[in-house]
Write a protein that holds these residues in place. Structure first.
Motif, PDB file in Angstrom:
ATOM      1  N   ALA A   1       6.182   6.414   5.274  1.00 24.01           N
ATOM      2  CA  ALA A   1       6.782   7.379   6.207  1.00 24.01           C
ATOM      3  C   ALA A   1       8.065   6.830   6.818  1.00 24.01           C
ATOM      4  CB  ALA A   1       5.777   7.707   7.311  1.00 24.01           C
TER       5      ALA A   1
ATOM      6  N   ILE B   1      -1.062   4.854   0.892  1.00 30.05           N
ATOM      7  CA  ILE B   1      -0.510   5.911   1.752  1.00 30.05           C
ATOM      8  C   ILE B   1       0.971   6.081   1.469  1.00 30.05           C
ATOM      9  CG2 ILE B   1      -2.181   5.504   3.609  1.00 30.05           C
ATOM     10  CD1 ILE B   1       0.165   4.037   5.087  1.00 30.05           C
ATOM     11  N   ARG B   2       1.509   7.221   1.909  1.00 31.90           N
ATOM     12  CA  ARG B   2       2.947   7.445   1.719  1.00 31.90           C
ATOM     13  C   ARG B   2       3.748   6.588   2.690  1.00 31.90           C
ATOM     14  NH1 ARG B   2       5.012  12.115  -0.551  1.00 31.90           N
ATOM     15  NH2 ARG B   2       7.030  11.296   0.162  1.00 31.90           N
TER      16      ARG B   2
ATOM     17  N   GLU C   1       0.810  -1.214   0.000  1.00 33.93           N
ATOM     18  CA  GLU C   1       0.000   0.000   0.000  1.00 33.93           C
ATOM     19  C   GLU C   1       0.845   1.267   0.000  1.00 33.93           C
ATOM     20  OE1 GLU C   1       0.926  -1.756   2.506  1.00 33.93           O
ATOM     21  OE2 GLU C   1       0.584  -0.884   4.475  1.00 33.93           O
TER      22      GLU C   1
ATOM     23  N   LEU D   1      10.248  -4.209  12.891  1.00 38.60           N
ATOM     24  CA  LEU D   1       9.484  -3.086  13.453  1.00 38.60           C
ATOM     25  C   LEU D   1       8.048  -3.182  12.976  1.00 38.60           C
ATOM     26  CD1 LEU D   1      11.950  -0.126  12.694  1.00 38.60           C
ATOM     27  CD2 LEU D   1      11.791  -1.513  14.770  1.00 38.60           C
TER      28      LEU D   1
ATOM     29  N   ALA E   1       4.709   3.032  16.434  1.00 36.27           N
ATOM     30  CA  ALA E   1       5.065   1.709  16.944  1.00 36.27           C
ATOM     31  C   ALA E   1       6.441   1.301  16.401  1.00 36.27           C
ATOM     32  CB  ALA E   1       4.011   0.685  16.533  1.00 36.27           C
TER      33      ALA E   1
HETATM   34  N1  LIG Z   1      -5.224  -9.203  14.884  1.00 38.29           N
HETATM   35  C1  LIG Z   1      -4.305  -8.324  15.226  1.00 38.29           C
HETATM   36  N2  LIG Z   1      -4.073  -7.306  14.434  1.00 38.29           N
HETATM   37  C2  LIG Z   1      -3.145  -6.387  14.763  1.00 38.29           C
HETATM   38  C3  LIG Z   1      -2.442  -6.529  15.966  1.00 38.29           C
HETATM   39  C4  LIG Z   1      -2.687  -7.626  16.778  1.00 38.29           C
HETATM   40  O1  LIG Z   1      -2.090  -7.789  17.827  1.00 38.29           O
HETATM   41  N3  LIG Z   1      -3.612  -8.515  16.365  1.00 38.29           N
HETATM   42  N4  LIG Z   1      -1.545  -5.589  16.309  1.00 38.29           N
HETATM   43  C5  LIG Z   1      -1.765  -4.267  15.753  1.00 38.29           C
HETATM   44  C6  LIG Z   1      -0.626  -3.482  16.018  1.00 38.29           C
HETATM   45  S1  LIG Z   1      -0.455  -3.017  17.633  1.00 38.29           S
HETATM   46  C7  LIG Z   1       0.236  -3.082  15.076  1.00 38.29           C
HETATM   47  S2  LIG Z   1       1.488  -1.993  15.442  1.00 38.29           S
HETATM   48  C8  LIG Z   1       0.122  -3.521  13.724  1.00 38.29           C
HETATM   49  C9  LIG Z   1       1.449  -4.094  13.267  1.00 38.29           C
HETATM   50  O2  LIG Z   1       1.248  -4.488  12.004  1.00 38.29           O
HETATM   51  P1  LIG Z   1       2.367  -4.949  11.029  1.00 38.29           P
HETATM   52  O3  LIG Z   1       3.707  -4.830  11.626  1.00 38.29           O
HETATM   53  O4  LIG Z   1       1.987  -6.264  10.498  1.00 38.29           O
HETATM   54  O5  LIG Z   1       2.302  -3.836   9.939  1.00 38.29           O
HETATM   55  P2  LIG Z   1       1.318  -3.694   8.726  1.00 38.29           P
HETATM   56  O6  LIG Z   1       0.096  -4.477   8.948  1.00 38.29           O
HETATM   57  O7  LIG Z   1       2.103  -3.902   7.534  1.00 38.29           O
HETATM   58  O8  LIG Z   1       0.981  -2.168   8.864  1.00 38.29           O
HETATM   59  C10 LIG Z   1       0.293  -1.639   9.956  1.00 38.29           C
HETATM   60  C11 LIG Z   1      -0.143  -0.229   9.633  1.00 38.29           C
HETATM   61  O9  LIG Z   1       0.985   0.571   9.401  1.00 38.29           O
HETATM   62  C12 LIG Z   1       0.960   1.125   8.101  1.00 38.29           C
HETATM   63  N5  LIG Z   1       2.328   1.130   7.575  1.00 38.29           N
HETATM   64  C13 LIG Z   1       3.089   0.051   7.337  1.00 38.29           C
HETATM   65  N6  LIG Z   1       4.286   0.434   6.850  1.00 38.29           N
HETATM   66  C14 LIG Z   1       4.269   1.771   6.783  1.00 38.29           C
HETATM   67  C15 LIG Z   1       5.203   2.742   6.336  1.00 38.29           C
HETATM   68  N7  LIG Z   1       6.419   2.373   5.862  1.00 38.29           N
HETATM   69  N8  LIG Z   1       4.857   4.047   6.386  1.00 38.29           N
HETATM   70  C16 LIG Z   1       3.627   4.415   6.855  1.00 38.29           C
HETATM   71  N9  LIG Z   1       2.716   3.538   7.315  1.00 38.29           N
HETATM   72  C17 LIG Z   1       3.012   2.241   7.246  1.00 38.29           C
HETATM   73  C18 LIG Z   1       0.087   0.211   7.308  1.00 38.29           C
HETATM   74  O10 LIG Z   1      -0.461   0.808   6.175  1.00 38.29           O
HETATM   75  C19 LIG Z   1      -0.959  -0.168   8.364  1.00 38.29           C
HETATM   76  O11 LIG Z   1      -1.896   0.865   8.479  1.00 38.29           O
HETATM   77  O12 LIG Z   1      -0.828  -4.529  13.566  1.00 38.29           O
HETATM   78  C20 LIG Z   1      -2.041  -4.299  14.269  1.00 38.29           C
HETATM   79  N10 LIG Z   1      -2.915  -5.344  13.928  1.00 38.29           N
END
Ligand SMILES: Nc1nc2c(c(=O)[nH]1)N[C@H]1C(S)=C(S)[C@@H](COP(=O)(O)OP(=O)(O)OC[C@H]3O[C@@H](n4cnc5c(N)ncnc54)[C@H](O)[C@@H]3O)O[C@H]1N2
Ligand code: MOO
Length: 443
Positions: free
Chosen positions: A246, A243-244, A231, A339, A345
């Protein structure tokens, strides 16, 4: 309970906001991951306490072959770690030095000013063969060598030359006044700084002053960043649910500030194959992944690590935000920090796991703990440590900022530090440990 950005827009202790936007117990990571996960998938281990996780990260590199020091010119040493103690190569100052513009004088005044050929005055950088006898004086500049026989330097504004070259003083002049004696700052062979110190501009200046042209430094740990997420956009405005990125732009400079050399930042699609290939191809000391740490259908980090035979060292941390973070030792002996994707986070993971590991790899000592009283009550999470962005106030307090939700960077960008709020909240003294951010004090 799911966290929402609106809840987290308020300061952590504000009445308008719930105490902690993080999910309440039971911890969702303890549940079965996803329907796609194999049925035999083991239950997730209990999250490691935050302080234990940091210690494990700090010790993870122990036993690795010591990095070999290399010698670099002074101009290239800034930001690296001193491999050996900085020992003075000379006395400093290396000669008795005049601290003021005025006259070098011998004995009590008045003095006869030497003015003839060869006695026009001693400038900085000039040696000369002037030698004073009792009752004589000669002009001298700041930084010039004080001639043998001189007992003090008289500043221009405190003396007056009368007719016939007689120099008078208008106040009491003590023995040695305004002379910086040789060796006042250090003697040749003195240890000026221990090994393990980060070479700052001030260290470079001290090294130059004490005679160094080059310095022995430890190589920076090499870090590769793998940004996961289909994404993520590299430029332009968010659109169509995308989204960008970050984290890619943020982590490079942050890692450099932590003493690392960022060898590459790669954006990978959300496929297990891409992640596996990138991990197998990397020869970095530390691979840092972002995203893919949770239990969603495309969260491949844990499954791929298992497949590659990596040893989990920290598998989830009792911290909010950031609890899915992880640290593993790859089969090659190198390390991976996973991470979480939510940007704040990810920063929590960077400071909890990557920072202590990088310090150890870079040969730097552990961060000195620093504490400050919080300006307001910050409720603790029942079982997890909270990391809360704060601003330092001029009177020594730490004030929690707004917009501290796990997906937000707005609060962090205004913050100086992260306050560490232990499970149950700060102690009775209302103080918290602070993790300084690299730019603390710059605004
Ligand atoms: N069923 C569950 N779902 C989630 C849990 C959980 O315990 N059970 N934990 C939540 C928490 S807390 C977090 S933190 C996230 C961690 O998720 P991931 O490490 O797998 O990351 P993604 O799913 O890939 O992304 C999460 C969120 O962050 C945005 N994202 C990812 N990379 C970037 C970036 N480089 N720049 C900006 N934003 C980014 C992504 O679009 C998602 O919105 O999981 C929860 N879910
Ligand atoms: O809320 Mo998560 O804790 O963003 O890591």
């Amino acid at each position: 309970m799911a966290s929402t950005d609106a809840e987290s827009a308020e300061p952590p202790g504000s009445a308008a906001a719930p105490a902690d936007p993080a999910p309440a117990d039971p911890d969702p990571t303890l549940e079965e991951p996803t329907p796609r996960a194999p049925k035999s998938h083991p239950a997730h281990p209990p999250a490691t306490p935050w302080d234990v996780a940091r210690n494990v990260a700090g010790w993870a590199a122990a036993g690795r072959k010591e990095a070999t020091a290399r010698v670099v010119p002074l101009g290239q040493a800034t930001g690296q770690t001193l491999a050996r103690a900085l020992v003075a190569l000379t006395d400093l100052p290396s000669f008795d030095t005049s601290a003021m513009d005025g006259w070098a004088v011998a004995g009590p005044g008045p003095w006869r000013l030497l003015t003839g050929r060869g006695h026009r005055g001693i400038l900085a950088g000039q040696g000369g063969d002037v030698r004073l006898s009792d009752g004589e004086a000669v002009r001298i500049a700041t930084g010039a060598p004080v001639p043998p026989g001189a007992t003090a330097v008289l500043r221009f504004e405190h003396g007056v030359v009368r007719s016939h070259g007689e120099l008078y003083v208008d106040r009491h002049l003590t023995q040695g006044q305004d002379v910086r004696p040789r060796g006042q700052e250090c003697r040749e062979g003195d240890e000026l700084l221990p090994a393990g110190v980060v070479v700052t501009p001030a260290v470079v200046g001290l090294a130059a002053a004490s005679g160094y042209d080059e310095l022995p430094v430890l190589p920076r740990p090499r870090v590769e960043v793998l940004v996961l997420g289909d994404e993520l956009l590299r430029e332009g405005l968010p659109h169509d649910g995308r989204i960008r990125d970050a984290l890619g732009p943020m982590l490079g400079p942050w890692l450099s500030a932590l003493g690392a050399e960022v060898v590459a930042t790669r954006r990978l699609g959300d496929t297990a194959t891409a992640l596996r290939a990138a991990l197998e191809a990397s020869d970095a000391d530390l691979v840092l992944t972002t995203g893919g740490t949770a239990a969603g259908p495309v969260d491949h980090v844990r499954p791929i690590l298992r497949l590659l035979g990596a040893e989990p060292l920290v598998d989830g941390v009792a911290v909010r935000p950031g609890h899915p973070m992880l640290l593993a030792r790859l089969a090659s002996g190198r390390h991976l920090v996973g991470l979480p994707g939510n940007p704040l986070a990810a920063v929590a993971g960077l400071l909890t796991l990557a920072e202590p590991l990088l310090r150890a790899l870079a040969g730097r000592p552990a961060r000195r703990p620093c504490r400050a009283p919080l300006t307001e009550d910050v409720p603790g999470h029942a079982t997890s440590t909270r990391l809360v962005p704060v601003v330092r106030t001029p009177d020594g307090y730490a004030r929690p900022v707004r917009f501290h939700g796990p997906a937000m960077l707005r609060g962090l960008a205004a913050a100086d530090a992260l306050a560490v709020v232990p499970p149950g909240g700060p102690g009775l003294d209302g103080e918290a440990e602070l993790l300084a951010l690299p730019w603390e004090g710059d605004r």
